[in-house]
Design a protein around this motif. Structure first.
Motif, PDB file in Angstrom:
ATOM      1  N   ARG A   1       0.926  -1.141   0.161  1.00 16.52           N
ATOM      2  CA  ARG A   1      -0.023   0.191  -0.047  1.00 16.52           C
ATOM      3  C   ARG A   1       0.838   1.144  -0.076  1.00 16.52           C
ATOM      4  O   ARG A   1       1.902   1.249   0.706  1.00 16.52           O
ATOM      5  CB  ARG A   1      -0.953  -0.121   1.171  1.00 16.52           C
ATOM      6  CG  ARG A   1      -1.773   1.392   1.330  1.00 16.52           C
ATOM      7  CD  ARG A   1      -2.637   1.055   2.826  1.00 16.52           C
ATOM      8  NE  ARG A   1      -3.272   2.346   2.986  1.00 16.52           N
ATOM      9  CZ  ARG A   1      -4.693   2.518   2.654  1.00 16.52           C
ATOM     10  NH1 ARG A   1      -5.319   1.626   2.010  1.00 16.52           N
ATOM     11  NH2 ARG A   1      -5.338   3.712   3.019  1.00 16.52           N
ATOM     12  N   ILE A   2       0.587   2.075  -0.982  1.00 15.94           N
ATOM     13  CA  ILE A   2       1.243   3.474  -1.004  1.00 15.94           C
ATOM     14  C   ILE A   2       0.469   4.539  -0.477  1.00 15.94           C
ATOM     15  O   ILE A   2      -0.776   4.783  -1.114  1.00 15.94           O
ATOM     16  CB  ILE A   2       1.947   3.634  -2.332  1.00 15.94           C
ATOM     17  CG1 ILE A   2       2.899   2.245  -2.925  1.00 15.94           C
ATOM     18  CG2 ILE A   2       2.721   4.923  -2.527  1.00 15.94           C
ATOM     19  CD1 ILE A   2       4.024   2.290  -2.158  1.00 15.94           C
ATOM     20  N   GLU A   3       0.924   5.483   0.364  1.00 15.91           N
ATOM     21  CA  GLU A   3       0.182   6.379   0.894  1.00 15.91           C
ATOM     22  C   GLU A   3       1.120   7.855   0.423  1.00 15.91           C
ATOM     23  O   GLU A   3       2.286   7.961   0.785  1.00 15.91           O
ATOM     24  CB  GLU A   3      -0.082   6.574   2.528  1.00 15.91           C
ATOM     25  CG  GLU A   3      -0.816   5.402   2.810  1.00 15.91           C
ATOM     26  CD  GLU A   3      -1.558   5.436   4.392  1.00 15.91           C
ATOM     27  OE1 GLU A   3      -0.801   6.452   5.056  1.00 15.91           O
ATOM     28  OE2 GLU A   3      -1.928   4.505   4.671  1.00 15.91           O
ATOM     29  N   LEU A   4       0.519   8.594  -0.382  1.00 15.83           N
ATOM     30  CA  LEU A   4       1.145   9.700  -0.802  1.00 15.83           C
ATOM     31  C   LEU A   4       0.675  11.139  -0.209  1.00 15.83           C
ATOM     32  O   LEU A   4      -0.413  11.284   0.064  1.00 15.83           O
ATOM     33  CB  LEU A   4       0.742   9.920  -2.519  1.00 15.83           C
ATOM     34  CG  LEU A   4       1.372   8.676  -3.203  1.00 15.83           C
ATOM     35  CD1 LEU A   4       1.038   8.898  -4.552  1.00 15.83           C
ATOM     36  CD2 LEU A   4       2.765   8.736  -3.175  1.00 15.83           C
ATOM     37  N   THR A   5       1.623  11.787   0.222  1.00 14.10           N
ATOM     38  CA  THR A   5       1.153  13.164   1.065  1.00 14.10           C
ATOM     39  C   THR A   5       1.892  14.231   0.339  1.00 14.10           C
ATOM     40  O   THR A   5       3.013  14.097   0.077  1.00 14.10           O
ATOM     41  CB  THR A   5       1.525  13.127   2.128  1.00 14.10           C
ATOM     42  OG1 THR A   5       0.826  12.193   3.088  1.00 14.10           O
ATOM     43  CG2 THR A   5       1.209  14.404   3.045  1.00 14.10           C
TER      44      THR A   5
END
Length: 306
Positions: A127-131
């Motif tokens: 899972r990739i979380e981009l901010t």
């Protein structure tokens, strides 16, 4: 698990309580009932012999002792997390890891998106979380709540390792029917035109392009400011406005929008985009694997654009 009489699970509750300063919000974040979180706070108060959070009106405020504990507790939690993620061999095909990246929408479009297409087959469960970059996102990286931070050289977080991710040239982008490009865009026409500029984060800091122009003593006429690099094409099409844009992004945008680009009509230093990871994760095999994939993608994008 207890250590010197302290249930180590309470350290996670302490961190969330001090971050949210609310029993109910902390309970929701940790998927606990409010009574369970209240009980955790009571046990923390008993162990540390301090109120930790004091109710004033409708809000809770940390005591001086609690604020002094925060960096120590978070360093402890980072160390435990680092131990857990390196406890076994990393296998991209089976891992369910979540990676958190602080990265601009420009870098996502130019570099990150292509590598995520590859990862969907070789690491289907990650899972990739981009901010987007901001003061809060930078603080998350400092505290170990984000794994990777990508930003121009002047924005790096000094206390963590940083490497050159890639160098990027800037170009001038505008509507393809804009007569300013004919026969050749010159310096005078560039400075006389109305421009779209990008301001970053809550403080609306200048992006690299405007910082560079300011250092050169040049000032352009800004008609529109936007917080996102990828909104710029929508603000150029059908208008006489211009924008300075990263070349990798410009090459992709002219494929989808009625735009064209040209070289900047004066010398303009390239931007050095840096990539960082938290210093506590140097031995994290999974994170180093992801970093290697991102670097390969940046290198491939450079070869494709040459």
């Amino acid at each position: 698990m207890r250590f010197k009489g302290l249930d180590l699970n309470l350290l996670g509750a302490f961190d969330v309580l001090l971050e949210t300063r609310s029993v109910s919000h902390a309970a929701r974040q940790m998927n606990l009932s409010q009574p369970a979180m209240s009980a955790a706070l009571m046990r923390l108060r008993e162990f540390f012999d301090d109120e930790l959070l004091v109710v004033q009106g409708k809000r809770m405020y940390p005591t001086a002792y609690a604020e002094a504990l925060v960096p120590q507790v978070r360093e402890c939690l980072r160390s435990v997390e680092a131990m857990l993620v390196t406890a076994s061999r990393f296998d991209p095909a089976t891992t369910h890891r979540t990676f958190r990246l602080v990265v601009s929408d420009y870098v996502v479009t130019a570099v990150i998106a292509p590598v995520l297409q590859q990862l969907s087959s070789i690491a289907p469960n990650i899972r990739i979380e981009l901010t987007l970059p901001s003061d809060a996102a930078q603080a998350d990286f400092r505290e170990g709540r984000a794994d990777i931070f990508v930003a121009p050289e002047q924005f790096v977080v000094a206390e963590h390792p940083s490497d050159l991710f890639f160098e990027e040239r800037h170009v001038v982008v505008g509507w393809r029917e804009n007569p300013v490009f004919e026969p050749v865009l010159d310096r005078k026409a560039f400075l006389a035109a109305g421009h779209v500029a990008v301001r970053i984060g809550g403080r609306r800091d200048f992006a690299f392009a405007d910082r560079q122009l300011n250092q050169m003593g040049l000032e352009r006429r800004i008609e529109i400011e936007t917080p996102s690099f990828t909104t710029v094409p929508w603000l150029l099409a059908g208008t006489p406005r211009l924008a300075l844009m990263q070349e990798r992004l410009a090459r992709r945008m002219v494929e989808s929008f009625p735009l064209r680009w040209a070289q900047i009509p004066f010398a303009f230093a390239p931007m050095r985009e840096m990539i960082q990871f938290h210093r506590s994760r140097a031995s994290d095999e999974g994170l180093q694997w992801l970093l290697s994939k991102l670097r390969e993608a940046a290198s491939q994008a450079h070869r494709n654009d040459e």
